[in-house]
Write an enzyme that holds these catalytic residues in place. Structure first.
Site, mmCIF file in Angstrom:
data_model
loop_
_atom_site.group_PDB
_atom_site.id
_atom_site.type_symbol
_atom_site.label_atom_id
_atom_site.label_comp_id
_atom_site.label_asym_id
_atom_site.label_seq_id
_atom_site.Cartn_x
_atom_site.Cartn_y
_atom_site.Cartn_z
ATOM 1 N N TYR A 88 19.730 14.112 2.780
ATOM 2 C CA TYR A 88 21.018 13.456 3.237
ATOM 3 C C TYR A 88 22.706 14.399 3.225
ATOM 4 O O TYR A 88 23.016 13.680 3.477
ATOM 5 C CB TYR A 88 21.143 11.915 2.637
ATOM 6 C CG TYR A 88 19.756 11.597 2.969
ATOM 7 C CD1 TYR A 88 19.120 11.787 3.800
ATOM 8 C CD2 TYR A 88 18.858 10.149 1.925
ATOM 9 C CE1 TYR A 88 18.127 10.841 4.332
ATOM 10 C CE2 TYR A 88 18.524 8.753 2.149
ATOM 11 C CZ TYR A 88 17.652 9.293 3.807
ATOM 12 O OH TYR A 88 16.392 8.435 3.609
ATOM 13 N N ARG A 163 24.806 11.240 -0.041
ATOM 14 C CA ARG A 163 23.670 10.824 -0.392
ATOM 15 C C ARG A 163 23.588 9.917 0.760
ATOM 16 O O ARG A 163 22.897 9.173 1.078
ATOM 17 C CB ARG A 163 23.441 9.868 -1.942
ATOM 18 C CG ARG A 163 22.500 8.690 -2.182
ATOM 19 C CD ARG A 163 21.380 9.487 -1.329
ATOM 20 N NE ARG A 163 20.129 8.193 -1.310
ATOM 21 C CZ ARG A 163 19.614 7.732 -1.854
ATOM 22 N NH1 ARG A 163 18.982 8.888 -3.226
ATOM 23 N NH2 ARG A 163 17.843 7.002 -1.721
ATOM 24 N N TYR A 166 22.480 8.949 5.263
ATOM 25 C CA TYR A 166 21.538 8.498 5.684
ATOM 26 C C TYR A 166 21.851 6.344 5.397
ATOM 27 O O TYR A 166 21.906 5.801 6.810
ATOM 28 C CB TYR A 166 20.407 8.373 4.911
ATOM 29 C CG TYR A 166 19.087 7.894 5.343
ATOM 30 C CD1 TYR A 166 18.064 8.151 6.031
ATOM 31 C CD2 TYR A 166 18.518 6.571 4.132
ATOM 32 C CE1 TYR A 166 16.705 7.272 6.820
ATOM 33 C CE2 TYR A 166 17.588 5.493 4.958
ATOM 34 C CZ TYR A 166 16.771 6.605 6.153
ATOM 35 O OH TYR A 166 15.900 5.274 5.963
ATOM 36 N N ASN A 195 9.826 1.464 0.815
ATOM 37 C CA ASN A 195 9.399 2.340 -0.494
ATOM 38 C C ASN A 195 7.896 1.870 0.195
ATOM 39 O O ASN A 195 6.761 1.693 -0.569
ATOM 40 C CB ASN A 195 9.044 2.670 -1.452
ATOM 41 C CG ASN A 195 10.338 2.963 -1.784
ATOM 42 O OD1 ASN A 195 11.602 2.842 -1.824
ATOM 43 N ND2 ASN A 195 10.475 4.663 -2.309
ATOM 44 N N ARG A 214 9.630 13.273 -0.356
ATOM 45 C CA ARG A 214 9.796 11.796 -0.799
ATOM 46 C C ARG A 214 9.222 12.059 -1.906
ATOM 47 O O ARG A 214 8.035 13.326 -2.631
ATOM 48 C CB ARG A 214 9.111 11.112 0.271
ATOM 49 C CG ARG A 214 9.964 11.273 1.404
ATOM 50 C CD ARG A 214 11.684 10.101 1.304
ATOM 51 N NE ARG A 214 11.515 9.446 0.339
ATOM 52 C CZ ARG A 214 11.531 7.732 1.113
ATOM 53 N NH1 ARG A 214 11.062 8.053 2.043
ATOM 54 N NH2 ARG A 214 10.829 6.927 0.532
ATOM 55 N N LYS A 230 8.634 15.978 -11.669
ATOM 56 C CA LYS A 230 9.927 15.746 -12.259
ATOM 57 C C LYS A 230 10.300 14.793 -12.251
ATOM 58 O O LYS A 230 10.761 14.256 -10.992
ATOM 59 C CB LYS A 230 10.776 17.020 -11.114
ATOM 60 C CG LYS A 230 10.269 18.713 -11.546
ATOM 61 C CD LYS A 230 11.485 19.383 -10.720
ATOM 62 C CE LYS A 230 10.836 20.637 -10.957
ATOM 63 N NZ LYS A 230 11.382 21.603 -10.334
HETATM 64 C C1 UGA Z 1 13.713 6.577 1.017
HETATM 65 C C2 UGA Z 1 14.222 6.674 1.370
HETATM 66 O O1 UGA Z 1 16.404 7.000 1.225
HETATM 67 C C3 UGA Z 1 14.363 6.315 2.953
HETATM 68 O O2 UGA Z 1 13.636 7.882 3.697
HETATM 69 C C4 UGA Z 1 13.344 5.216 2.954
HETATM 70 O O3 UGA Z 1 13.918 4.420 4.125
HETATM 71 C C5 UGA Z 1 13.405 4.339 1.540
HETATM 72 O O4 UGA Z 1 13.226 5.652 0.611
HETATM 73 C C6 UGA Z 1 12.521 3.296 1.747
HETATM 74 O O5 UGA Z 1 11.281 4.122 2.539
HETATM 75 O O6 UGA Z 1 12.246 2.729 0.865
HETATM 76 P P1 UGA Z 1 14.048 6.770 -2.242
HETATM 77 O O7 UGA Z 1 13.542 5.912 -2.550
HETATM 78 O O8 UGA Z 1 14.738 7.263 -3.307
HETATM 79 O O9 UGA Z 1 14.855 6.464 -0.377
HETATM 80 O O10 UGA Z 1 13.719 8.428 -1.584
HETATM 81 P P2 UGA Z 1 12.497 9.497 -3.039
HETATM 82 O O11 UGA Z 1 12.027 10.522 -2.410
HETATM 83 O O12 UGA Z 1 10.881 8.018 -2.530
HETATM 84 O O13 UGA Z 1 12.580 9.026 -4.036
HETATM 85 C C7 UGA Z 1 12.773 7.294 -5.242
HETATM 86 C C8 UGA Z 1 12.918 8.194 -6.587
HETATM 87 O O14 UGA Z 1 12.547 9.328 -6.538
HETATM 88 C C9 UGA Z 1 14.194 8.329 -6.496
HETATM 89 O O15 UGA Z 1 15.013 7.740 -7.973
HETATM 90 C C10 UGA Z 1 14.099 9.603 -6.596
HETATM 91 O O16 UGA Z 1 15.114 9.879 -7.659
HETATM 92 C C11 UGA Z 1 12.819 9.868 -8.115
HETATM 93 N N1 UGA Z 1 12.003 10.990 -7.552
HETATM 94 C C12 UGA Z 1 11.927 11.920 -6.101
HETATM 95 C C13 UGA Z 1 12.234 12.010 -8.729
HETATM 96 O O17 UGA Z 1 11.943 11.569 -9.663
HETATM 97 N N2 UGA Z 1 11.249 12.606 -8.945
HETATM 98 C C14 UGA Z 1 10.899 13.003 -7.268
HETATM 99 O O18 UGA Z 1 10.333 14.704 -7.681
HETATM 100 C C15 UGA Z 1 11.535 12.917 -6.349
#
Ligand code: UGA
Length: 363
Positions: A88, A163, A166, A195, A214, A230
């Site tokens: 994003y 960010r 999207y 999620n 993700r 991480k």
């Molecule tokens: C996602 C996406 O923006 C969208 O594709 C989707 O619509 C939405 O969530 C959803 O499915 O509900 P987000 O939940 O932030 O956003 O993405 P994730 O990669 O699943 O991350 C979740 C959280 O984990 C975030 O706080 C991120 O910073 C954290 N994270 C991610 C970590 O702490 N470590 C990692 O290795 C990756």
């Protein structure tokens, strides 16, 4: 109206492939699908009830086929999109085009034939909670963080924080579809996934794709490769996970109850499955220890990294996403059945069977 003929954009993705499994198992639907990849749907390519185009739906070669398919369908389900936070802020133009411009093109075709369009939006349209802007926020007032489809304001950060490219594109798509409904009487349904979690989600870097996936796939990759899991910015953000089978149940109900589903926006999530990302890491490594039979995974390393280091400039996080699903319960009779443990255990088991067994054997 009874739905029989379906156009499915993004049929080869995580949600699309699970929905396709369900539709073809039912046997009562004819599906015409588009996707760039067939990896997750290889088992369906010979099914006579499924016609697959491995291409961009709007490419010169297939745009006329798409038009014709929409004309003869009862519903168009739009799932195709870039939906990965690592892109994003680094590929905001592509993100906006994928999540708005392409949707606009599809909406024009649906409007031409007044075909019902079911569109996958996102819970990210809510942005950050109101509570997160309060000094010393302790989330003691649900009115400041619970998300209700037709009431809660949509709060996004400054333009420099890319960010939000999207979420903003998704929000504009919702507004456009709503306008098509109001001004041109095109039937629409929008759903906001919270999620979704489960088998086949995303890609595993170096094995089934490249880049930063993700959080689920990031944590699985760390477990597979023996690298640290991480936690971005301490892993304090919270997410409410919804098992993919529950999500597909909701979509199936929409198809079975068009009158209840049409011209509505639905949160699809499970607030009872809310968890901090830090606790998610711990639950996933424990689940991996159980499924692999190797207790050492219970102390798999977990480290903290900053959002800037992990995602680059322009990253900002949604603090919390707590869905109110009263509308889906009332109109569709739907609510989530899978709890947090099942959701995580079934998902981790799938990834272990798919990739982990082989890695363990190679060691
Ligand atoms: C996602 C996406 O923006 C969208 O594709 C989707 O619509 C939405 O969530 C959803 O499915 O509900 P987000 O939940 O932030 O956003 O993405 P994730 O990669 O699943 O991350 C979740 C959280 O984990 C975030 O706080 C991120 O910073 C954290 N994270 C991610 C970590 O702490 N470590 C990692 O290795 C990756």
């Amino acid at each position: 109206m009874k739905v029989k003929n379906i156009v499915l954009l993004g049929c080869g993705g995580f949600i699309g492939s699970h929905l396709l499994d369900r539709l073809l198992a039912d046997g009562g639907y004819n599906v015409v699908g588009w996707d760039f990849s067939a990896d997750k749907i290889a088992g369906h390519l010979d099914n006579p009830k499924f016609r697959f185009y491995q291409s961009d739906a709007f490419s010169e070669g297939t745009a006329a086929d798409l038009d014709n398919a929409v004309k003869h369908s009862d519903v168009v389900i739009s799932l195709a999109a870039i939906c990965n936070p690592s892109r994003y802020n680094t590929e905001a133009i592509a993100t906006i085009n994928s999540n708005f411009t392409e949707v606009q093109k599809l909406a024009e075709v649906c409007a031409k034939y007044k075909t019902w369009m079911i569109h996958a939006s996102t819970c990210e349209v809510y942005g950050r909670t109101m509570a997160s802007y309060l000094p010393d926020n302790s989330y003691d007032n649900p009115a400041l963080y619970e998300q209700i489809e037709d009431e809660t304001p949509l709060i996004m950060g400054p333009i420099q924080n890319q960010r939000w490219s999207y979420a903003c594109a998704k929000q504009l798509s919702e507004r456009l579809l709503h306008a098509y409904h109001v001004e041109q009487h095109m039937p629409i349904t929008m759903f906001r996934p919270y999620n979704f979690f489960g088998p086949r989600m995303d890609f595993i870097p170096g094995r089934t794709g490249d880049g930063v996936p993700r959080v689920l796939a990031c944590f699985v990759t760390a477990l597979l490769d023996g690298t640290p899991m991480k936690l971005v910015d301490g892993g304090h953000a919270r997410r409410a996970l919804l098992y993919i089978d529950d999500a597909v149940d909701a979509l199936e109900r929409m198809l079975q109850m068009p009158q209840a589903a049409q011209n509505q926006t639905f949160n699809l999530g499970a607030r009872q499955n809310e968890i901090s990302i830090r606790d998610l890491a711990v639950m996933m490594r424990n689940a991996y220890a159980d499924v692999s039979g190797n207790p050492a995974y219970r102390s798999h390393p977990i480290i903290e990294v900053s959002g800037l280091d992990f995602y680059g400039k322009g990253y900002e996080d949604c603090d919390r996403r707590v869905p109110n699903v009263a509308k889906a319960r009332r109109l569709l009779g739907w609510e989530a059945k899978y709890g947090l443990e099942e959701t995580i255990n079934y998902t981790v088991r799938y990834f272990y069977d798919e990739f982990g067994r082989e890695s363990a054997a190679a060691e």
